[in-house]
Design a protein around this motif. Structure first.
Motif, PDB file in Angstrom:
ATOM      1  N   GLU A   1       0.882  -0.905  -0.084  1.00 18.07           N
ATOM      2  CA  GLU A   1      -0.265   0.389  -0.138  1.00 18.07           C
ATOM      3  C   GLU A   1       0.728   1.053  -0.006  1.00 18.07           C
ATOM      4  N   VAL A   2       1.714   1.433   1.122  1.00 20.21           N
ATOM      5  CA  VAL A   2       2.806   2.003   0.851  1.00 20.21           C
ATOM      6  C   VAL A   2       3.916   2.732  -0.309  1.00 20.21           C
ATOM      7  N   ALA A   3       3.789   1.640  -0.826  1.00 21.82           N
ATOM      8  CA  ALA A   3       4.893   1.863  -1.367  1.00 21.82           C
ATOM      9  C   ALA A   3       4.085   1.917  -2.948  1.00 21.82           C
ATOM     10  N   GLN A   4       3.444   1.535  -3.736  1.00 24.24           N
ATOM     11  CA  GLN A   4       2.881   1.819  -4.958  1.00 24.24           C
ATOM     12  C   GLN A   4       2.251   2.612  -4.843  1.00 24.24           C
ATOM     13  N   ARG A   5       1.979   3.074  -3.333  1.00 27.30           N
ATOM     14  CA  ARG A   5       0.694   4.697  -3.506  1.00 27.30           C
ATOM     15  C   ARG A   5       2.137   5.797  -3.823  1.00 27.30           C
ATOM     16  N   ALA A   6       3.870   5.653  -3.455  1.00 24.43           N
ATOM     17  CA  ALA A   6       5.012   5.913  -3.587  1.00 24.43           C
ATOM     18  C   ALA A   6       5.084   6.296  -5.030  1.00 24.43           C
ATOM     19  N   ASP A   7       4.956   4.843  -5.166  1.00 26.55           N
ATOM     20  CA  ASP A   7       5.443   4.477  -7.112  1.00 26.55           C
ATOM     21  C   ASP A   7       4.468   3.462  -7.422  1.00 26.55           C
ATOM     22  N   PRO A   8       3.465   3.670  -8.460  1.00 26.27           N
ATOM     23  CA  PRO A   8       3.258   2.238  -9.353  1.00 26.27           C
ATOM     24  C   PRO A   8       4.195   0.843  -9.330  1.00 26.27           C
ATOM     25  N   GLU A   9       4.907   1.205  -9.251  1.00 29.27           N
ATOM     26  CA  GLU A   9       5.775   0.455 -10.064  1.00 29.27           C
ATOM     27  C   GLU A   9       6.718  -0.228  -9.154  1.00 29.27           C
ATOM     28  N   SER A  10       6.660  -0.568  -7.461  1.00 34.54           N
ATOM     29  CA  SER A  10       7.366  -1.072  -6.675  1.00 34.54           C
ATOM     30  C   SER A  10       6.847  -2.107  -6.428  1.00 34.54           C
ATOM     31  N   ARG A  11       7.593  -3.164  -6.155  1.00 38.16           N
ATOM     32  CA  ARG A  11       7.074  -5.034  -5.747  1.00 38.16           C
ATOM     33  C   ARG A  11       7.474  -5.025  -4.336  1.00 38.16           C
ATOM     34  N   VAL A  12       6.558  -6.165  -4.132  1.00 43.02           N
ATOM     35  CA  VAL A  12       6.946  -6.466  -3.065  1.00 43.02           C
ATOM     36  C   VAL A  12       6.738  -7.972  -2.734  1.00 43.02           C
ATOM     37  N   VAL A  13       7.402  -8.922  -2.067  1.00 43.66           N
ATOM     38  CA  VAL A  13       7.106  -9.841  -1.692  1.00 43.66           C
ATOM     39  C   VAL A  13       6.904 -10.428  -0.287  1.00 43.66           C
ATOM     40  N   TYR A  14       6.646 -11.186  -0.117  1.00 47.45           N
ATOM     41  CA  TYR A  14       5.792 -10.963   1.721  1.00 47.45           C
ATOM     42  C   TYR A  14       6.518 -11.908   2.241  1.00 47.45           C
ATOM     43  N   VAL A  15       6.410 -12.860   3.493  1.00 46.67           N
ATOM     44  CA  VAL A  15       7.122 -14.035   3.827  1.00 46.67           C
ATOM     45  C   VAL A  15       6.053 -14.788   5.251  1.00 46.67           C
ATOM     46  N   ASP A  16       5.879 -15.102   5.262  1.00 44.17           N
ATOM     47  CA  ASP A  16       5.182 -16.077   6.164  1.00 44.17           C
ATOM     48  C   ASP A  16       5.327 -17.384   6.438  1.00 44.17           C
ATOM     49  N   LEU A  17       5.281 -17.814   7.598  1.00 44.17           N
ATOM     50  CA  LEU A  17       5.599 -19.567   8.101  1.00 44.17           C
ATOM     51  C   LEU A  17       4.398 -20.301   7.744  1.00 44.17           C
TER      52      LEU A  17
ATOM     53  N   LEU B   1      11.461 -17.340   7.486  1.00 42.41           N
ATOM     54  CA  LEU B   1      12.655 -16.682   7.187  1.00 42.41           C
ATOM     55  C   LEU B   1      14.236 -16.780   7.437  1.00 42.41           C
ATOM     56  N   CYS B   2      13.876 -18.528   8.820  1.00 45.15           N
ATOM     57  CA  CYS B   2      15.450 -18.716   9.072  1.00 45.15           C
ATOM     58  C   CYS B   2      15.990 -19.199   8.306  1.00 45.15           C
ATOM     59  N   ARG B   3      15.477 -19.802   7.341  1.00 42.00           N
ATOM     60  CA  ARG B   3      16.197 -20.399   6.189  1.00 42.00           C
ATOM     61  C   ARG B   3      15.835 -19.404   5.036  1.00 42.00           C
ATOM     62  N   PRO B   4      16.927 -18.885   4.761  1.00 39.05           N
ATOM     63  CA  PRO B   4      17.072 -18.094   3.736  1.00 39.05           C
ATOM     64  C   PRO B   4      17.430 -18.391   2.632  1.00 39.05           C
TER      65      PRO B   4
ATOM     66  N   ALA C   1      22.022 -12.526  13.585  1.00 40.79           N
ATOM     67  CA  ALA C   1      23.710 -11.818  12.647  1.00 40.79           C
ATOM     68  C   ALA C   1      23.377 -12.147  11.437  1.00 40.79           C
ATOM     69  N   GLY C   2      23.544 -13.564  10.732  1.00 40.88           N
ATOM     70  CA  GLY C   2      24.298 -13.951  10.095  1.00 40.88           C
ATOM     71  C   GLY C   2      23.156 -14.125   8.857  1.00 40.88           C
ATOM     72  N   LEU C   3      22.106 -14.256   9.789  1.00 43.75           N
ATOM     73  CA  LEU C   3      20.536 -13.954   8.182  1.00 43.75           C
ATOM     74  C   LEU C   3      20.243 -12.941   7.545  1.00 43.75           C
ATOM     75  N   LEU C   4      21.161 -12.201   8.163  1.00 46.18           N
ATOM     76  CA  LEU C   4      20.493 -10.439   7.642  1.00 46.18           C
ATOM     77  C   LEU C   4      21.784 -10.513   6.876  1.00 46.18           C
ATOM     78  N   THR C   5      22.691 -11.541   7.209  1.00 42.07           N
ATOM     79  CA  THR C   5      23.417 -10.881   5.374  1.00 42.07           C
ATOM     80  C   THR C   5      23.265 -11.872   4.557  1.00 42.07           C
ATOM     81  N   ALA C   6      22.843 -12.515   5.289  1.00 42.52           N
ATOM     82  CA  ALA C   6      22.532 -14.237   3.961  1.00 42.52           C
ATOM     83  C   ALA C   6      21.444 -13.910   3.282  1.00 42.52           C
ATOM     84  N   TYR C   7      20.661 -12.533   3.807  1.00 41.97           N
ATOM     85  CA  TYR C   7      19.555 -12.286   3.023  1.00 41.97           C
ATOM     86  C   TYR C   7      19.885 -10.751   2.757  1.00 41.97           C
ATOM     87  N   ALA C   8      20.858  -9.776   2.729  1.00 43.35           N
ATOM     88  CA  ALA C   8      21.714  -9.048   1.765  1.00 43.35           C
ATOM     89  C   ALA C   8      22.638  -8.889   1.209  1.00 43.35           C
TER      90      ALA C   8
END
Length: 285
Positions: A100-116, A141-144, A181-188
């Protein structure tokens, strides 16, 4: 002090157990939706929300403050050229969610949600049906590696380009043994140069610890193991990143919106912190 006894259903399942809760059992994602002013919750979710609030009156405000940070950081990122978002442990995509927030600012924004939770994923996919530039991945999310290879993600996000990885109000469910910390690094490291990581984290708070214990004592539900870290520990989680201004600060102090409806009177004492960090160039790692 006399023992508090209440009637309760026999063998009630933990309310946070993934996949165990359909429409007739409370679900924490829908409880949060209720506190956020959404419409995707049932009477059992509202009852559970009231039970939580009895034990922790400040909890709905804490949840809303995490959500207002989410809106601020997504808006800031879009205004600074980011058009791809990965929201980890997102729950139901309801009021003020990323697309909602991103596409209001730019309709070309793309979003992927993740939940278990498969119940949350099923309901969320129905809500997003027909919404361009969005997808929902069922994964831990703990399995990037599982998240990043999901076909739903790869159909929406370009892994060669920068992405904003959003880890909002969820790291307190990730124990130290999972190497957050390792998870954040793996995603980045999985995305292009200039990838950001936005984090909000509920911190160590005796009130919250006491509330969890009280909730379990009164209602008979076993409690999960929370990792309410101190701000210094959150600093350690982001040690491999370049942390942007204003640094790691209490939630209300991260680029505050002067028009917000619930200004915090003592923001420096808020028991949750937030930061926006950027992955370091490969030659600096």
């Amino acid at each position: 002090m006399a023992e508090i006894k209440t009637s309760q259903p026999a063998a009630a399942p933990p309310i946070w157990a993934p996949g165990d809760n359909g429409q007739e059992m409370p679900n924490t994602a829908r409880v949060r939706d209720y506190w956020l002013g959404g419409s995707h919750h049932t009477h059992v979710d509202r009852r559970m929300a009231e039970q939580f609030t009895l034990c922790a009156p400040h909890l709905p405000y804490l949840v809303r403050t995490h959500r207002t940070f989410l809106r601020r950081v997504v808006t800031h990122l879009v205004h600074n050229g980011v058009r791809q978002f990965l929201d980890l442990g997102s729950g139901v995509p309801t009021v003020g969610q990323v697309h909602e927030v991103a596409q209001r600012a730019d309709p070309e924004s793309r979003v992927v949600y993740v939940d278990l939770d498969p119940v949350v994923v099923s309901e969320s996919r129905e809500l997003l049906a027909g919404r361009a530039g969005t997808a929902y991945v069922q994964a831990d999310l703990c399995r990037p590696e599982e998240v990043l290879k999901a076909p739903e993600l790869r159909a929406v996000l370009d892994l060669s380009q920068p992405v904003a990885v959003l880890v909002i109000d969820v790291l307190h469910f990730v124990p130290d043994s999972a190497d957050p910390a390792g998870l954040l690094t793996a995603y980045a490291n999985a995305f292009g140069p200039g990838t950001h990581v936005a984090v909000s984290h509920t911190c160590q708070d005796d009130r919250m610890v006491d509330a969890v214990r009280l909730f379990s004592d009164i209602y008979g539900f076993p409690t999960p193991s929370f990792a309410f870290r101190h701000p210094a520990e959150v600093v350690d989680l982001l040690a491999g990143f370049e942390i942007g201004e204003p640094g790691i600060v209490p939630l209300p102090l991260w680029r505050p919106d002067q028009q917000q409806h619930e200004p915090d009177r003592n923001p420096e004492q808020f028991h949750a912190c937030a930061a926006l960090a950027r992955s370091r160039p490969a030659e600096c790692r």
